[in-house]
Design a protein around this motif. Structure first.
Motif: not given
Length: 653
Positions: A70, A85-86, A89, A97, A100-101, A105-106, A109
């Motif tokens: 991340v 977003a990274a 996180a 977190a 989830d990313f 999340g990635e 994003a």
């Protein structure tokens, strides 16, 4: 057994997460089969009922690897939304977190970044569409090109491409203005030095103040106007030549007429001399005849008186008259010869009017000669009469009388012949006089017509001379303007005004000046052709530069795409490497358990996928490097082409 379960569970969770993360790389690593995931889920479900132990060293290692991944996203990803977003996180206090990313999340994003790029591109497209038709040719062409291109083309156009296109249009416009100014100067020069039609058409096109019309005139209109001027000049020169030839003919005719008039006067004089000689010969012949008759009367008196009279005075007088007749006959022959000479002059000039008087003079000479012969015959008759008188009363009286009769008969015949010749000469002279009178009337009419024609030709000659002087002056002014030497031009005009009174000399000088002007026009046309060639070379270089720039842009886009693919392949390589290491750690942890074989199989397959991803990443990076090198070379070629175009534009100026 319970000690290995938390480790296995942690490893399986990490493997599951990595497997889900690496799922997009399935095309690059085909060994990640659904069967592996099913086996891992089976292991997880088998261990799920156990208590949640504390993180093991493997779990901690997996978590560290996830955080490092991340962190790489936060630092190196090309999308700002993904990097933000990274970072969120990494900075979050939520223990889930990071996971989830990686799980959602990635992708979210990246979708936001995509939506943002599309929105920006829509906005860019709207802005660019509003610029349609607002610039020069190159700018408008670039607008159409980027509207058909990709988002990067449109972004680059708004960032710097529009300014470059406007600058090129500005340079092109500047070049067009310079060319228009040069064309206007050329047309102004034609107004100063051209012929009548060239001047008229050049002034008309200058009055339009239209650069395109001026350029078209130089390309087409000037040649047509110059051709018309050349035709008019040729027609004028032809008329001038005809007038000069007519004047020359008139001069020749005047000279011949003068010679013919002089010869005709001399011919008439000779004819008068012949007539005078004929009259004297005729009078002498008549006097001689009278003396012969006087001798005959003396003879009759002697016969009647039987005596011999003195015939000496009669003989003396008749001898004198014979001398006069002979001299007159010779004078008539001389006059006839002189008349023949003058008649030959009339024939030589072609003006044969009056040549018949030579024939009359010849006839008069023949008549005078006959009169002289008749006078001599009368003298012989007097001698015969005197001899007859001397023989009266002698034995030879009859013979002498017979001889006298013969002499008298000869005298009568000779006088009759002379009379006939005199009558023929008189008739011939009367006929020729009548013909001469008629020809004199016609000659007077012809002379009046010739006089009118002579005045008309004289006027034409004068007009030709005046026009030749004007043409000479115009030609001199043309040379002045072409050579830019005002002082020499003034001297040339003065010299032209002084030396152009004779039409032939003025025409020759005008032709010389016209050749000079033609040479100057040829030099100007050669310079124009050179300039056109330079412009063509500059346009060719600009086209090459534009193509090189377009190719460089394409190669740069290809390089960016290759770099994106290389980064993606390296990311997948790292993910597959982490997955392989996690699987190997799980296999090591599961040794001696019932899941050891499945873990080893999963580790082997994960390692194969990692190796494949590593190979693909190496290939992608090599392709990206090659594309970057090609883009650099293409950009260098574009820079060199633009430099060559700049040099060509500089040479054109």
């Amino acid at each position: 057994m319970r000690e290995t379960v938390p480790k296995a569970l942690s490893g399986l969770v990490a493997l599951t997460l990595l497997g889900g993360l690496a799922a997009p790389a399935s095309a690059a690593a085909p060994t990640a089969a659904p069967a592996d995931l099913a086996a891992l889920r089976h292991v997880v479900s088998a261990l799920a009922d156990g208590p949640t132990p504390a993180p093991t060293a493997l779990e901690a290692l997996s978590a560290d690897r996830d955080r490092q991944l991340v962190d790489d996203f936060a630092e190196f990803d090309e999308e700002e939304e993904v990097r933000e977003a990274a970072r969120a996180a990494l900075e979050s206090s939520d223990p889930n977190a990071i996971r989830d990313f990686l799980e959602r999340g990635e992708a979210e994003a990246r979708q936001r970044a995509k939506d943002k790029r599309e929105a920006v591109d829509r906005d860019n497209r709207t802005k660019i569409e509003a610029l349609r038709g607002t610039g020069g040719p190159f700018f408008n062409a670039e607008v159409e090109r980027v509207l058909k291109g990709d988002a990067l083309d449109r972004a680059d156009f708004l960032a710097f491409g529009a300014d470059i296109a406007r600058q090129r249009d500005k340079e092109t416009e500047q070049n067009e203005r310079e060319r228009a100014a040069e064309n206007r100067k050329r047309v102004e020069m034609l107004v100063a030095v051209g012929g009548p039609e060239v001047k008229r058409t050049a002034q008309a096109v200058l009055a339009t103040n239209d650069d395109k019309a001026i350029a078209e005139y130089l390309e087409k209109g000037y040649r047509a106007a110059a051709a018309k001027d050349a035709d008019d000049r040729a027609a004028h020169e032809k008329a001038q030549q005809e007038a000069l030839e007519a004047a020359e003919r008139l001069r020749d005719l005047a000279e011949k007429t003068a010679r013919a008039a002089d010869a005709r006067g001399k011919l008439i004089t000779a004819h008068g001399a012949a007539v005078k000689a004929l009259k004297e010969a005729s009078n002498a012949m008549s006097a001689a005849a009278a003396q012969s008759r006087a001798a005959d009367r003396l003879l009759d008196a002697d016969r009647a008186g039987r005596k011999v009279s003195d015939y000496g005075p009669v003989k003396a007088e008749v001898a004198r008259q014979v001398g006069i007749a002979s001299a007159s006959a010779k004078a008539a022959q001389v006059a006839a010869g002189q008349a023949k000479v003058q008649a030959d002059v009339l024939v030589e000039t072609g003006l044969t009017h009056g040549v018949q008087w030579s024939e009359v003079a010849t006839g008069i000479a023949a008549a005078a000669d006959a009169a002289s012969t008749a006078s001599a015959t009368a003298q012989h008759a007097v001698d015969a009469t005197a001899a007859d008188a001397a023989g009266l009363g002698s034995a030879r009286e009859a013979e002498l009388h017979a001889q006298q009769a013969v002499k008298w008969r000869a005298n009568a015949e000779q006088h009759a012949k002379a009379a006939a010749q005199l009558a023929a000469a008189a008739a011939r002279q009367a006929q020729i006089a009548a013909t001469a009178a008629a020809k004199a009337r016609q000659a007077r009419i012809d002379a009046e017509a010739a006089e009118k024609a002579a005045w008309a030709h004289a006027q034409k000659t004068r007009d030709a001379r005046v026009e030749a002087q004007r043409q000479a002056k115009v030609a001199a002014e043309q040379r002045v303007v072409a050579q830019r030497e005002q002082e020499l031009a003034a001297a040339a005009r003065a010299r032209a005004e002084q030396e152009s009174k004779v039409a032939a000399e003025a025409r020759l000088r005008a032709e010389a000046e016209q050749r000079t002007a033609s040479a100057k026009r040829a030099e100007a046309q050669a310079a124009a052709a050179t300039a056109a060639q330079k412009r063509a070379e500059a346009q060719t270089q600009e086209g090459v530069a534009a193509k090189a720039d377009q190719k460089a842009r394409g190669d740069e886009r290809t390089a960016r795409t290759a770099r994106d693919k290389a980064v993606e392949a390296e990311r997948l390589r790292d993910a597959e490497e982490a997955r392989a290491r996690a699987a190997e750690a799980l296999a090591a942890a599961a040794q001696g358990t019932e899941h050891a074989q499945e873990a080893r199989n999963a580790a082997t397959e994960a390692r194969a996928a990692a190796n494949a991803a590593k190979t693909a990443a190496g290939q992608a990076r090599a392709a990206a490097d090659a594309a970057s090198g090609a883009a650099v070379r293409a950009r260098q070629a574009a820079i060199e082409a633009d430099g060559a175009a700049g040099k060509a534009r500089a040479r054109r100026r």
